[in-house]
Scaffold this motif. Structure first.
Motif, PDB file in Angstrom:
ATOM      1  N   ARG A 253      -1.824  -3.716 -15.501  1.00  0.00           N
ATOM      2  CA  ARG A 253      -0.810  -4.670 -15.023  1.00  0.00           C
ATOM      3  C   ARG A 253       0.206  -4.014 -14.087  1.00  0.00           C
ATOM      4  NH1 ARG A 253       0.750  -7.333 -20.810  1.00  0.00           N
ATOM      5  NH2 ARG A 253      -1.372  -7.284 -21.626  1.00  0.00           N
ATOM      6  N   MET A 254       0.403  -2.727 -14.246  1.00  0.00           N
ATOM      7  CA  MET A 254       1.364  -2.015 -13.396  1.00  0.00           C
ATOM      8  C   MET A 254       0.787  -1.675 -12.024  1.00  0.00           C
ATOM      9  SD  MET A 254       4.274  -1.641 -14.993  1.00  0.00           S
ATOM     10  CE  MET A 254       5.098  -0.226 -14.254  1.00  0.00           C
ATOM     11  N   ARG A 255      -0.509  -1.850 -11.866  1.00  0.00           N
ATOM     12  CA  ARG A 255      -1.137  -1.502 -10.596  1.00  0.00           C
ATOM     13  C   ARG A 255      -0.764  -2.504  -9.506  1.00  0.00           C
ATOM     14  NH1 ARG A 255      -5.525   1.533 -10.304  1.00  0.00           N
ATOM     15  NH2 ARG A 255      -4.929   1.463  -8.093  1.00  0.00           N
ATOM     16  N   PHE A 256      -0.642  -2.019  -8.284  1.00  0.00           N
ATOM     17  CA  PHE A 256      -0.351  -2.880  -7.145  1.00  0.00           C
ATOM     18  C   PHE A 256      -1.523  -3.799  -6.825  1.00  0.00           C
ATOM     19  CE2 PHE A 256       3.083  -0.243  -4.701  1.00  0.00           C
ATOM     20  CZ  PHE A 256       3.955  -0.439  -5.753  1.00  0.00           C
ATOM     21  N   PHE A 257      -2.754  -3.246  -6.926  1.00  0.00           N
ATOM     22  CA  PHE A 257      -3.933  -3.984  -6.488  1.00  0.00           C
ATOM     23  C   PHE A 257      -4.999  -3.995  -7.576  1.00  0.00           C
ATOM     24  CE2 PHE A 257      -2.130  -1.813  -2.746  1.00  0.00           C
ATOM     25  CZ  PHE A 257      -1.765  -2.913  -1.991  1.00  0.00           C
ATOM     26  N   PHE A 348       1.158  -3.775   0.805  1.00  0.00           N
ATOM     27  CA  PHE A 348       0.107  -4.691   1.253  1.00  0.00           C
ATOM     28  C   PHE A 348      -0.238  -4.439   2.717  1.00  0.00           C
ATOM     29  CE2 PHE A 348      -1.666  -8.895   2.415  1.00  0.00           C
ATOM     30  CZ  PHE A 348      -2.636  -8.997   1.432  1.00  0.00           C
ATOM     31  N   ASP A 349       0.779  -4.250   3.538  1.00  0.00           N
ATOM     32  CA  ASP A 349       0.542  -3.960   4.957  1.00  0.00           C
ATOM     33  C   ASP A 349      -0.160  -2.617   5.128  1.00  0.00           C
ATOM     34  OD1 ASP A 349       1.758  -6.329   5.658  1.00  0.00           O
ATOM     35  OD2 ASP A 349       3.708  -5.415   6.104  1.00  0.00           O
ATOM     36  N   ALA A 350       0.244  -1.629   4.326  1.00  0.00           N
ATOM     37  CA  ALA A 350      -0.386  -0.311   4.410  1.00  0.00           C
ATOM     38  C   ALA A 350      -1.852  -0.377   4.007  1.00  0.00           C
ATOM     39  CB  ALA A 350       0.363   0.685   3.522  1.00  0.00           C
ATOM     40  N   LEU A 351      -2.161  -1.215   3.020  1.00  0.00           N
ATOM     41  CA  LEU A 351      -3.551  -1.364   2.603  1.00  0.00           C
ATOM     42  C   LEU A 351      -4.385  -1.961   3.726  1.00  0.00           C
ATOM     43  CD1 LEU A 351      -5.689  -1.322   0.289  1.00  0.00           C
ATOM     44  CD2 LEU A 351      -5.020  -3.697  -0.161  1.00  0.00           C
ATOM     45  N   GLU A 384      -1.242   2.840  -3.094  1.00  0.00           N
ATOM     46  CA  GLU A 384      -0.203   2.521  -4.067  1.00  0.00           C
ATOM     47  C   GLU A 384       0.742   3.705  -4.279  1.00  0.00           C
ATOM     48  OE1 GLU A 384       0.155   1.385  -8.826  1.00  0.00           O
ATOM     49  OE2 GLU A 384      -1.666   0.858  -7.707  1.00  0.00           O
ATOM     50  N   VAL A 385       0.172   4.877  -4.506  1.00  0.00           N
ATOM     51  CA  VAL A 385       1.007   6.065  -4.755  1.00  0.00           C
ATOM     52  C   VAL A 385       1.828   6.403  -3.521  1.00  0.00           C
ATOM     53  CG1 VAL A 385       0.945   8.537  -5.250  1.00  0.00           C
ATOM     54  CG2 VAL A 385      -0.518   6.980  -6.535  1.00  0.00           C
ATOM     55  N   ASP A 386       1.216   6.282  -2.341  1.00  0.00           N
ATOM     56  CA  ASP A 386       1.923   6.604  -1.096  1.00  0.00           C
ATOM     57  C   ASP A 386       3.071   5.642  -0.827  1.00  0.00           C
ATOM     58  OD1 ASP A 386       0.265   8.739  -0.657  1.00  0.00           O
ATOM     59  OD2 ASP A 386      -1.007   7.717   0.823  1.00  0.00           O
TER      60      ASP A 386
END
Length: 531
Positions: A253-257, A348-351, A384-386
């Motif tokens: 649940r803590m994950r961005f994606f 989201f943009d970075a992904l 996510e980490v970045d």
């Protein structure tokens, strides 16, 4: 989450094999009710595989470098997703091990199992964490801070005496670790009371501090990944599995994606996705006079297929048909989906920028057509980490069997005769073993004729879990001589009692030797809450 509940209990079970040590001689009571604060017990550990999804450790044993004797002998009997940890250890990649101790009494030989598991993982190259669950002891057990401090020091001394390296690992207590408490606060936003009610049976009488201690334990489990995501194992008894399962859920649940597979722009449930995948492989576009397989084509084929030939129920089929028909002429194409779970706009943009090749961007997800699932998982975690996220990997766990009490039944800190404290006078340890219940026959003659019941013997457990150390041949000899009728209980207990006496004397001498090491360690031995 504590490595060994001080009220662990077990009773004798049926041997599962003629080979020694495969079940460590330990079993439990009949119910499979996993309660981290109760007297959970297990009679048939196979139920844990069926009911809770715990996997058999034997299936991963060959992948473990230099397996500990607790692993080889089946004392560590199960795991949850341990392969990433084993692979990291094999390849000298980052990994971590963590377990906690609730200081409600003296550390005893049951707790030594967890001490050994932490130390072994540290020796194999994992970052090692040992924690004192003092917030849990205070909130769930009502212990005073003075009592907690006294017992905490004893746990830490034994951990160090057995080989934990404080310079290469980290020791902490929940109440003084601010990073941990901050993480617990964040995790608390992803959990709710209804969930705690379902998992732990909390009700209107449960105090808030007790509930807060659960979130703190979730933070403990994920704490080793604060600096970087890495495979992390939590060695525990099976009664602590509810904590592990919740921590794995919260890590996700803590994950961005969320990364998944997809076949069109809409979302499918796992069963629905498997059905569409099957028909994608089965159907040819030419059969529909088209150069592409489209959603309506799959819907047509499904409608013409009897439900009895499909591995789904009617509701699932109906749902899939509705989604396919609404998508109409949209092509069915396999793709990897990055779903925005809780990402920042920056992330989201970075992904989007990081995904190479063909892709389609939607409001809440991105579909990529030239990256496989594993690479997508790695990319999502990296982005996510970045961009300030944690990138948590779901924590793994290994499960050890409960030790039977020396008097039979449960081993309990509140029943001195049932356990051997690591602080017991060596002579007292000798006497407790000599007075222990055995799996022997009624008479020596019957023992010689039929053999002893090593798999039901608390004394044999002492050999398997502790006294034989790393010497598998010695442990096997004790077993074979017992079940073969060559070894009588009196001589067996005498040998075990002498070995226990020697172990306690040596351990307590080492405790004195590491006292200065503990004083120098970066952990507060006296809680500021006492003042």
């Amino acid at each position: 989450m504590t490595g060994d509940d001080p009220r662990e209990e077990s009773a004798s079970g049926e041997p599962t094999t003629g080979e020694p040590l495969t079940d460590g001689g330990a079993a439990g009571a009949d119910d499979v009710a996993l309660d981290p604060w109760g007297s959970s017990s297990v009679s048939d550990y196979r139920n844990l595989f069926e009911e809770f999804g715990i996997e058999e450790f034997d299936e991963v044993l060959e992948e473990v470098p230099n397996p500990h004797y607790l692993m080889r002998r089946g004392v560590i009997f199960g795991h949850r997703d341990y392969r990433p940890v084993a692979e990291a250890l094999q390849n000298d990649e980052p990994a971590a091990v963590l377990s906690g101790f609730m200081p409600t009494g003296d550390p005893h030989i049951g707790h030594k199992l967890v001490f050994d598991e932490i130390i072994w993982h540290q020796q194999q190259g994992a970052d090692a964490y040992g924690l004192i669950a003092d917030l849990e002891a205070n909130s769930a057990r009502g212990m005073s801070w003075a009592e907690i401090d006294e017992h905490a020091r004893d746990y830490l001394l034994s951990l160090l005496a057995l080989g934990f390296d404080p310079e290469e690992g980290e020791l902490y207590r929940q109440s003084t670790n601010r990073e941990l408490q901050d993480l617990a606060f964040e995790l608390g936003a992803e959990a709710n009371f209804s969930e705690f009610q379902a998992i732990y049976g909390f009700d209107g009488e449960t105090d808030v501090s007790h509930m807060q201690s659960v979130v703190t334990q979730m933070a403990d489990i994920l704490y080793p990944q604060l600096e970087e995501p890495k495979p992390t194992v939590i060695p525990v008894g099976p009664d602590q599995d509810p904590h592990v399962r919740l921590a794995r859920d919260l890590a996700e649940r803590m994950r961005f994606f969320k990364v998944s597979e997809a076949y069109a722009s809409f979302e499918l449930e796992p069963d629905e996705r498997a059905l569409v995948a099957e028909f994608y492989e089965r159907l040819e576009p030419e059969a529909f006079d088209d150069d592409q397989l489209r959603c309506v084509h799959v819907a047509e084929a499904l409608e013409e297929t009897p439900l009895s030939e499909l591995e789904v129920d009617a509701d699932t089929l109906r749902s899939v048909l509705t989604k396919l028909e609404e998508a109409g002429m949209e092509p069915v194409r396999p793709r990897t989906r990055f779903f925005d779970r809780r990402a920042t706009d920056e992330a989201f943009d970075a992904l989007i920028d990081a995904i190479d090749g063909e892709k389609r961007v939607y409001e809440s997800h991105v579909d990529a057509f030239e990256i496989d699932r594993a690479a997508a998982e790695a990319l999502a975690r990296e982005v996510e980490v970045d961009t300030g996220g944690y990138g948590f990997q779901p924590p793994s766990s290994v499960y050890h069997r409960f030790m039977t009490g020396l008097t039979g039944g449960k081993m309990s800190s509140s029943i001195p005769a049932s356990h051997i404290s690591l602080l017991d006078d060596p002579e007292d340890g000798y006497d407790k073993v000599k007075a222990a219940t055995t799996g022997g026959r009624e008479t020596a003659e019957e023992q010689r004729e039929k053999g002893g019941k090593a798999d039901e013997c608390p004394v044999y457990e002492l050999y398997a879990y502790l006294l034989a150390g790393d010497d598998d041949e010695f442990a096997k000899r004790v077993y074979d001589e017992c079940v073969g009728g060559e070894r009588l209980c009196g001589d067996c207990k005498e040998q075990a009692a002498q070995l226990m006496k020697e172990f306690l004397a040596e351990h307590q001498e080492k405790r004195e030797e590491v006292a200065d090491l503990l004083e120098q360690a970066d952990i507060e031995l006296e809680s500021p809450r006492r003042r």
